[in-house]
Design an enzyme around this catalytic site. Structure first.
Site, PDB file in Angstrom:
ATOM      1  N   ARG A  28       0.830  -1.211   0.000  1.00  0.00           N
ATOM      2  CA  ARG A  28       0.000   0.000   0.000  1.00  0.00           C
ATOM      3  C   ARG A  28       0.864   1.260   0.000  1.00  0.00           C
ATOM      4  NH1 ARG A  28      -4.268  -2.143   4.498  1.00  0.00           N
ATOM      5  NH2 ARG A  28      -5.371  -3.592   3.124  1.00  0.00           N
ATOM      6  N   ARG A 101      20.355  -8.447   8.308  1.00  0.00           N
ATOM      7  CA  ARG A 101      19.764  -9.764   8.517  1.00  0.00           C
ATOM      8  C   ARG A 101      20.799 -10.817   8.890  1.00  0.00           C
ATOM      9  NH1 ARG A 101      21.545 -10.037   3.460  1.00  0.00           N
ATOM     10  NH2 ARG A 101      21.640 -12.022   2.362  1.00  0.00           N
TER      11      ARG A 101
END
Length: 130
Positions: A28, A101
């Site tokens: 979005r 990560r």
């Protein structure tokens, strides 16, 4: 019946739901409609983090259950809690930067190997000592 393992199974579903929601929010925010998986770099990192976590959860939950049923529920649960924490850190680190990560990735991989060892030890003890 293993109540701690049931609880972890529910937690895994909540983690996966959280990761999926983050992808939906990013779609979005950056106006990237499905089925596209490329676009803004931040969206791509969020999407990859969600996919990577989803790919490993079946392995994790299987090892958790086998280690908990055949060896010791408490030990498996402790490893499971640490694994979920490292995968959350992995997800958060990946969102920030791809290099973010790596530490949690290595920690979660180590925990999977530990769960594998516990599962194998439990299976061997169950079938060889029975």
């Amino acid at each position: 019946h293993k109540p701690l393992l049931d609880c972890y199974s529910s937690c895994v579903v909540l983690f996966l739901a959280y990761f999926v929601l983050q992808v939906i929010y990013a779609r979005r925010k950056y106006k990237i409609s499905p089925p596209k998986t490329t676009g803004h770099p931040e969206f791509e990192r969020i999407f990859r983090a969600q996919v990577n976590c989803s790919e490993y959860f079946p392995i994790f939950i299987s090892l958790l259950w086998v280690a908990g049923i055949f060896l010791h529920q408490g030990v498996a649960a402790a490893c499971g809690l640490l694994y979920l924490y490292t995968r959350f850190r992995y997800f958060q680190g990946y969102i920030t930067a791809a290099q973010g990560r790596l530490g949690p990735l290595y920690a979660s991989a180590w925990l999977l190997w530990l769960l594998l060892g516990l599962a194998v030890a439990g299976l061997l003890a169950h079938f060889l000592l029975s």
